[in-house]
Structures are given as C-alpha cells and as structure tokens.
Design an enzyme around this catalytic site. Structure first.
Site, PDB file in Angstrom:
ATOM      1  N   ASP A 170     -19.289  46.792  -4.352  1.00  0.00           N
ATOM      2  CA  ASP A 170     -18.312  47.324  -5.294  1.00  0.00           C
ATOM      3  C   ASP A 170     -18.191  46.341  -6.457  1.00  0.00           C
ATOM      4  O   ASP A 170     -17.643  45.249  -6.311  1.00  0.00           O
ATOM      5  CB  ASP A 170     -16.968  47.479  -4.552  1.00  0.00           C
ATOM      6  CG  ASP A 170     -15.884  48.059  -5.447  1.00  0.00           C
ATOM      7  OD1 ASP A 170     -16.082  48.124  -6.679  1.00  0.00           O
ATOM      8  OD2 ASP A 170     -14.833  48.439  -4.890  1.00  0.00           O
ATOM      9  N   HIS A 171     -18.710  46.727  -7.601  1.00  0.00           N
ATOM     10  CA  HIS A 171     -18.796  45.784  -8.716  1.00  0.00           C
ATOM     11  C   HIS A 171     -17.434  45.472  -9.332  1.00  0.00           C
ATOM     12  O   HIS A 171     -17.306  44.599 -10.179  1.00  0.00           O
ATOM     13  CB  HIS A 171     -19.750  46.321  -9.785  1.00  0.00           C
ATOM     14  CG  HIS A 171     -20.434  45.237 -10.582  1.00  0.00           C
ATOM     15  ND1 HIS A 171     -19.898  43.979 -10.744  1.00  0.00           N
ATOM     16  CD2 HIS A 171     -21.624  45.228 -11.243  1.00  0.00           C
ATOM     17  CE1 HIS A 171     -20.704  43.248 -11.489  1.00  0.00           C
ATOM     18  NE2 HIS A 171     -21.768  43.972 -11.791  1.00  0.00           N
ATOM     19  N   ARG A 172     -16.393  46.179  -8.909  1.00  0.00           N
ATOM     20  CA  ARG A 172     -15.073  45.813  -9.408  1.00  0.00           C
ATOM     21  C   ARG A 172     -14.698  44.412  -8.948  1.00  0.00           C
ATOM     22  O   ARG A 172     -14.037  43.671  -9.643  1.00  0.00           O
ATOM     23  CB  ARG A 172     -14.011  46.805  -8.910  1.00  0.00           C
ATOM     24  CG  ARG A 172     -14.064  48.157  -9.588  1.00  0.00           C
ATOM     25  CD  ARG A 172     -13.053  49.092  -8.967  1.00  0.00           C
ATOM     26  NE  ARG A 172     -13.278  49.296  -7.538  1.00  0.00           N
ATOM     27  CZ  ARG A 172     -12.557  50.115  -6.790  1.00  0.00           C
ATOM     28  NH1 ARG A 172     -11.545  50.786  -7.315  1.00  0.00           N
ATOM     29  NH2 ARG A 172     -12.827  50.267  -5.519  1.00  0.00           N
TER      30      ARG A 172
END
Lengths: 400, 487
Positions: free
Chosen positions: B457-459
C-alpha cells in the site's frame, strides 16, 4: 361548556405525526403517561368525576397487584413469543402493549362474571386465575381448547374474529333467564366480551350489539382499539371514533385511555355494576396499541412506521403504573425487584412446561365433541380404537 | 463433557416450508443466553429474528448467510456445557450428519417441533431449469458447504487475487423486508406470494421480470412470459457446461449465457477486492530467486524426525522468510486508518494464507506467528488449509490479519500482482518453482528458481521499504542460513 374540554397533562414529548389519541375530549384518563394523577377538579368538570372517585377507592394493594399482573403477563408473552421462534409453538399472538387494558378491566370482574375473550387476552386469563402456561396447549396443538371455561369464568379463545360476541350476548341473555340480574345480591352476574377494532366491522359484532341492546342483556363490550387489524389501520374500519358506534345501537359508550390501568378499571367497574344491576349493556373503547406483531406470522415493519411504534413505546402502560406507584410511594425498589424475579421464574417455568408437552392420545379428539355421551361419537370412537390397534405392535394413538 | 444441541429451523409462520438465512448475529465461540437473538431469517411472510433456545457456546454455524434451508434443518450447534474438554471431535462428528437430522431434533427440545412435518417431502430448492438439467436432482439437506460452488478454480488469470475478508459484520441496520429480491434500482420488487412461489419454482429471479401489473406489481403472466423467454432447451456451447457451478443460474433464451446471482463468498470477495483496489494505491515489485538451497533444506527437514509429523513445504520456508523480513522492517506491518488519519503499526504478525476452497477464496490467518517456532508454524498452516478446504473457516479466523501470502505457484503460475487483503499493507505472491538455467560463478547451471512478487500500500509503504522487504525474503530463500543470522 367549553370547560368540558379536559386539559390533559402533556405526554412529555410532542409528537406532531403521532398525536396521542387519548388526548381528546371525552376520553377517560385518570393517570397521565408520566404517572401523575390528573387533577380531580378537571375530571369533575369533564364529567369523569365518578371514575375519579372510583379510582380513589382503589387501594395501594390493588395497584401493586395490577402492576404485578401486568409485568408477569408481559414476561409470559415474551417467553411464548420466543418459544414460537424456537419451533415449540405453532403460532403466538402477542399482547405486548395492551396489558393495562386487559389487566385493568379484568380487575373489575367478580368471580361469578364470565369472560368471552378473543385470542389475545392473556392478561385477562391470568387475572381470572387460569395458569398462563395452560394457554400454550392450544398454540402447541396438543389440545383443541385447552382449559375448562367454567373453572375460571374464562371462555375458550376464539380465533374467528368477533363470532364470540354473539356467544357473549347469548350467555348474557341466559343470565337474565336464570334470574341472576338486578337482585341486588352477590348472585348478580355479568359478561364481558373482548374484541378488537377490526372486529367492529364484522357482522357478528353488530348483531351481538343489536341483540344485547334490545334484550338489555348484562354484557360489557370491551373493544381494545389497538390501532391495527393485522395490517389494516383503524382508519379503514371507521371514520368516527369507534365509541360513537354504540349510540346507534342504543348502547351507552365510553372511551378510555387503554394504557391507563387505573382508568380502565374504573370504567369497567362502572359498566359491570350497571350490567349486574339490570341496566343493560355498555360499549367500552379502550384506546391502546399493539406493540408487537399481530401474530408471529406477521411482520409489522411492512405496514407501519418505526416512529409510530416509538411514539407508543413512550406511552407504555407498565411504566405508567410503575411511575404512579413510585410517585405515591406505594412501592419501593424491593417490590419492583421481587416482581422482576417472579416474572423471570414464571418465564423459566413456562419454558420447561412447554417443552414437556407431548401429543395426547389421538382418541381424545372424541372427548369433548358433546358435553354428554353421544351414540354416534361413541361408535366412531370405538371404530377408531380398533383401527389404531390394527397397526402391529405400534403404540396406540399419538401420531407425533 | 460438551453437550451439543442442534437448533432446527422452525416454522415461524403457519405452514412455511423454508426460509432464507439473512444474517448470523453470533459467531462460533460466542456465548449465547436463552432467548438471545442468534440469527435473522426471511420467510415468504416476514423477516424474523430467531432466539436461542439454550444457554451455551456456539460451536458451529451449519448454514451460510444467503442460503435457503428447509424447515427442520439443523442450522446451528450450541454447546450447552462448554466447560467440558475442547470439542473438536464433537463438532467434526456433528457436521457429518446434518441431513439425517431433518425430521426432528435431539436433546431437550423434545420430539414435537411444531410444523416440522413438512420438511421430509424432498422439497427441491434448486430451481427447475426447463430441459437444461437432468430431471429432479434431489437436493440433499444443506451441508455446511453451500452447494453453490464457484467451480474448480476458473482461469489462472483470476488466481493471483487473494483475500476475502469477513463481510463487514452483519449489516447493523435491519434490512428491509424484501431484501432477497431488490430490483435493479434497489427498491423491493412487488409480487404476491403465489407469484413469488411460481417464480422460485421456475428458477426465475424476480428482478429479471418486467412487471406489468398496477403499481409495478409482477403478475403471474409476467413470470410465465419471463420463463418462456428464458427457457433454453439446450446450452449452445458444449456439453457438461451446466454443472455444478451454474446450478443457480438462469440460461438466456439463446442458450449462450447463464446469469448467476452474486452471493455469499463471491459477493464478499468482490466487495473486499473493490474496496482494497480503489482505496489503497498498489505497487508491486518482483524478484527472481534461486531457491535451490531452500529446496535442499525442505528435503532435509522432511528426513528430520522432529518434522516427521508435519508437512514441510517451500511455502513454510517462504512464510518463515516473510516473518523474518517483517522483523527486520516492522514498519511494513501497518494499516492505514482513513477515518482517524492515523497509521496503525502492529507489533505482531498475523499471517494470512489465501486458500482456494469449494466455497471460493478465503483468507484465514494464523495469529501471532512472529513468536512461532518453525514446527508449530507448519502445524498451523496445515490446520488452516484443511479447515478452509472443509469449508469450516470461521469469521474470527479471517479477522485482523497483518500480511498475506498467496501461493499462486501451486497452480503453476510464475507470479502475479496480488491485491491487498483490506486492512493490510503487504501481500506476497509465491510463484511456481521450476528448474531453470541460472548463471552461477560464470557458468550456466540448472537451478531451482522461483519468482516473488510483493504488493504494498503506497500510502504508507514507500518503494524502498517494499523492495527491502522483498529482497530480505529472497535472501532467506536463496540462503536459508540467513535465518540464523537474523533470527
């Protein structure tokens, strides 16, 4: 004249969409939803002084007894509903919300009076002394009726809408012929027929009212207007308050707050008194609300709004009587706890009893066809016994 | 001794023969009291809550949400004496016999369950589909695994997608009365009970019928018309295409399509995947690894007496490698809390394993693997997969995962771009292991090689962190001795 418009204490909350139908002139209310008694002077002015006086004679013991009966009835009702949901009963008609109408009116009865219930009068059955668990036989299908109507002056439940009002009128006419009316002694008796708002649209009920009026029969027609005939609202049964129907038959009518046990008792007492004394029938419209489903086969969410149910839950009859008992210091925490404990015990007992019921021998279906011996029934019974015995080794009866 | 009671579906109306399970209000392991609501069902007449007849602990839910069951069928098992020993054996035994129970109940509720007499009449719940199906496929009483199986694993393209998350609990609000047949617009479809019955018998979903009656009500003629239109004598494609995964479907008029309602595991998978794919920006990194030494380790562990009682697989070593990598980079064990605008770092690892089961894809997880020795981990993986395949995975076993492995290699797939299990920030796809030419010390040699893919999850996980985690996993698999160094 305008002072007869009784200023009733506000119910605490204003619900514009669901006004309290008991806050209209002429409806007898002695205890407001918050548990406070209405001022005697106002009741006097609205012509309800006689009921207020009767209510004043109701002792704390009687108030406590009514409260206890209402709580026990509700606990029983809740338990029976659960038992149906668990597959132990075929059907159950809930009486939740109508406890004041039932218990209040039943407390006005004398032992010699006779009740013709519909199928929802569990509270009346209880006050009449019928052990509540005996009601389960009928709904579990282990008996056709379930109890002896003469034992407690409480007739069998009638599932056909309104037909029993004719039986009530007929029974009342019988009382007249027995000379048990207007003697001024303990011998005097009267009849109460319980039915609902939906039943008032039935032909049978109208016929019963005609006969009761013209014969001056000692019958109290106790209509619990619980607002819903299954999914049909009262507005499709009548355009005027139901109580106004009575005058057309030549019968006096009273409209009472059916969630005010004290008022219901006072109104019913007066009507029964009149009937026993030979004054003839009375029509009582007790305005209440069926808080549960019509029966366990019904789903009220399909036809009525949650807001309406919530408005009525704030007029709960049991809470109102509890508030009165507290306000007048007739009951303490111990009393309420004891009643609560007793109701839990009752529910547990009912559960055990219900599960213990087994199908009766099949031959018992012949037992109560006639009150006395009957040759044809005897013949059929004998044939049936022979037929049952023809199954090799199988125990007789009980096709479970 | 555990005392198991089976609650049979009662006839809550008068003469009803079946009901739909709308939602369970309890899960396995929950303690229930007499008259506590345990399940909501919908009959032809109403939406009804059923109360528990007993005090005890729920040991098994025998019927899945969305299923239609006959009156008299056992739907839940309650242990009324839960202080006895662990009840594994008992629940296992109990699950074997649900069909035989239909006629009555055991235990204290007695033999007289009002209205149960009708259930034996082999009511065929499966819709009759014109001539397309062999006549009268008598549906057995429902077994714990729903009959609506989504096929023995469809196309490989679908496999890398893991993750089913338990439905967001049972919907908090009470569904409207006619939940089972909403129209395309979401409004209930209006039809009288006999018409509903007819539609059900004909296997026609009400929302596919065009109403012609007053006020949009569906008439008998509408249902019959729809049925004629839908009656394909034969499927236009190839024989054998109609069983079993199309059992609930409606064949189009030309026989070229079948429409199957989306329910149960399929629906939850779809919801979870959409939620995940469109909230967490996914990045996937890949690495090809020489796992020859891992294969040697697997072989030697299989010889090891200590591991004689468990199944040692490359997946076990991959799981261990992932746990070690997370220990070195604990920031990856985290979740994004959108509502509170916080990142939740988890100081534990609950390792999910995506499992293809007859019910569809489920992702149960093993709790607290971060402190688990290898032997126990092997036991847990075996237990988890066998429970999942038997269709007995409980919602609690799918909750609170922190990271997932999807073993796409078992299908022969090299690798994939897995979608995150919602609430997690990383997922590892473990590809097929095959012998490949590999350059080693300047020479081409045959080596056991696999591909790893890690989606994150690149967040909250940057490319660097994701790459480090993946490369740590790869290093352990390349040289399991690293486990000694890092462990």
């Amino acid at each position: 004249m305008s002072s007869t418009e009784t200023p009733v204490a506000p119910a605490g909350t204003t619900e514009l969409s669901w006004p309290d139908p008991c806050e209209v002139a002429g409806t007898v209310r002695l205890v407001a939803p918050d548990g406070s008694r209405l001022p005697a002077q106002a009741l006097e002015l609205s012509g309800h002084g006689v009921y207020a006086a009767a209510a004043a004679r109701t002792t704390p013991d009687q108030l406590r007894a009514m409260y206890r009966d209402m709580v026990l009835t509700r606990a029983f009702d809740r338990e029976a509903t659960s038992l149906q949901r668990q597959g132990e009963l075929g059907l159950w008609p809930e009486c939740r919300g109508q406890e004041a109408a039932q218990i209040g009116s039943a407390h006005a009865l004398r032992p010699r009076d006779h009740v013709f219930p519909s199928y929802r009068e569990h509270g009346v059955a209880h006050v009449r002394g019928l052990p509540l668990h005996e009601l389960l036989h009928l709904f579990r299908g282990t008996e056709h009726g379930g109890w002896d109507p003469t034992a407690h002056g409480f007739h069998l439940y009638t599932l056909v809408i309104g037909s029993h009002t004719l039986h009530a009128t007929g029974y009342g006419m019988g009382i007249q012929r027995d000379g048990d009316v207007g003697t001024g002694t303990d011998r005097d008796r009267a009849v109460v027929a319980y039915f609902g708002d939906g039943a008032t649209a039935q032909g049978d009920v109208n016929e019963a009212l005609v006969f009761a009026a013209t014969t001056n029969a000692p019958v109290v027609f106790f209509c619990q207007n619980n607002h819903w005939a299954i999914s049909a609202p009262t507005s499709v049964q009548t355009t005027v308050p139901l109580v106004e129907r009575a005058s057309g038959f030549g019968i006096p009518g009273v409209r009472v707050d059916g969630n005010d046990a004290v008022a219901v008792k006072a109104v019913t007492e007066a009507a029964l008194e009149r009937a026993r004394a030979g004054g003839g029938p009375t029509f009582i419209e007790a305005v209440t609300y069926r808080m549960g489903a019509h029966t366990t086969s019904d789903d009220p969410t399909r036809y009525r709004e949650r807001a309406e149910e919530e408005a009525w839950s704030r007029r709960d009859p049991i809470e109102r009587l509890a508030a009165l008992l507290r306000a007048e210091e007739h009951a303490d925490a111990d009393f309420f706890a004891a009643v609560e404990a007793e109701s839990a015990e009752l529910a547990a007992g009912v559960r055990t009893y219900c599960r213990s019921l087994t199908p009766p021998p099949a031959a018992t279906i012949f037992d109560h066809v006639y009150a006395s011996e009957h040759p044809l029934v005897a013949e059929e019974s004998a044939w049936f016994a022979q037929y049952e015995a023809s199954f090799d080794g199988a125990p007789a009866g009980g096709h479970a | 001794m555990p005392q198991l009671q089976r609650f049979a579906l009662p006839d809550v109306g008068e003469g009803l023969t079946e009901a739909d399970i709308v939602g369970w209000r309890v899960a396995v392991g929950d303690t229930v009291a007499v008259n506590q609501v345990i399940v909501e069902i919908e009959t032809a007449k109403s939406l009804v809550e059923l109360p528990s007849p007993w005090d005890g602990v729920v040991t098994e839910l025998l019927v899945a949400e969305g299923q239609t069951v006959d009156v008299g069928t056992a739907i839940v098992v309650v242990d009324t004496d839960p202080d006895g020993e662990e009840s594994d054996d008992d629940t296992g035994g109990a699950a074997d016999v649900p069909a035989a129970e239909a006629a009555g109940s055991t235990g204290t509720s007695g033999g007289v369950l009002v209205g149960y007499g009708t259930s034996h009449a082999a009511t065929t719940r499966r819709p009759r589909r014109g001539g397309a199906a062999p006549a009268a496929s008598p549906t057995p009483s429902p077994t714990p695994a729903p009959t609506r199986a989504p096929a023995p694993i469809p196309a490989p393209a679908a496999t890398p997608t893991p993750a089913v998350v338990p439905a967001p609990e049972t919907a908090p609000g009470r569904p409207v009365a006619m939940v089972s047949t909403p129209s395309p617009t979401g409004a209930p479809m209006l039809a009288k009970p006999p018409v509903r019955k007819l539609a059900k018998d004909l296997g026609i979903a009400l929302d596919t019928v065009t109403p012609s009656g007053p006020g949009g009500i569906i008439t008998r003629d509408d249902v019959i018309a729809r049925s004629r239109q839908g009656e394909a004598r034969t499927l236009a494609t190839y024989p054998g295409d109609d069983t079993p995964w199309l059992a609930d479907g409606v064949v189009s008029g030309d026989g070229r399509q079948t429409r199957v309602p989306v329910r149960s595991v399929r629906r939850r998978t779809a919801e979870a995947m959409v939620a995940s794919a469109f909230t967490a920006p996914h990045v996937t990194v890949f690495q090809t690894v020489d796992v020859t030494r891992t294969m040697k380790l697997v072989a030697s562990l299989r010889e090891d007496r200590e591991f004689a009682d468990v199944r040692v697989t490359p997946l076990l070593i991959a799981a261990k490698a992932l746990i070690l990598a997370i220990r070195r980079h604990p920031e990856i064990s985290a979740a994004w809390d959108e509502e509170r605008q916080e990142i939740v770092y988890k100081h534990y690892v609950n390792l999910g394993i995506a499992a293809a089961t007859p019910r569809g894809l489920v992702v149960p997880n093993i709790k607290n693997v971060h402190s688990m020795p290898l032997h126990q981990l092997a036991e847990e993986i075996a237990h988890l997969t066998s429970t999942a395949r038997a269709g007995r995975t409980q919602p609690s076993e799918m909750r609170d995962g922190t990271v997932t492995i999807t073993n796409v290699g078992v299908f022969g797939t090299d690798t994939g771009t897995p979608i995150l299990n919602p609430g997690e920030s990383a997922i590892l796809a473990f590809g097929a292991i095959a012998e490949r030419p590999w350059v080693r010390k300047g020479k081409i040699k045959p080596r056991w090689v696999t591909q790893l893919a890690l989606s994150f999850d690149h967040r909250l996980v940057d490319g660097e962190l994701g790459a480090r985690v993946l490369s740590d996993v790869a290093r352990v698999l390349e040289d399991p001795a690293h486990a000694l160094v890092w462990g």
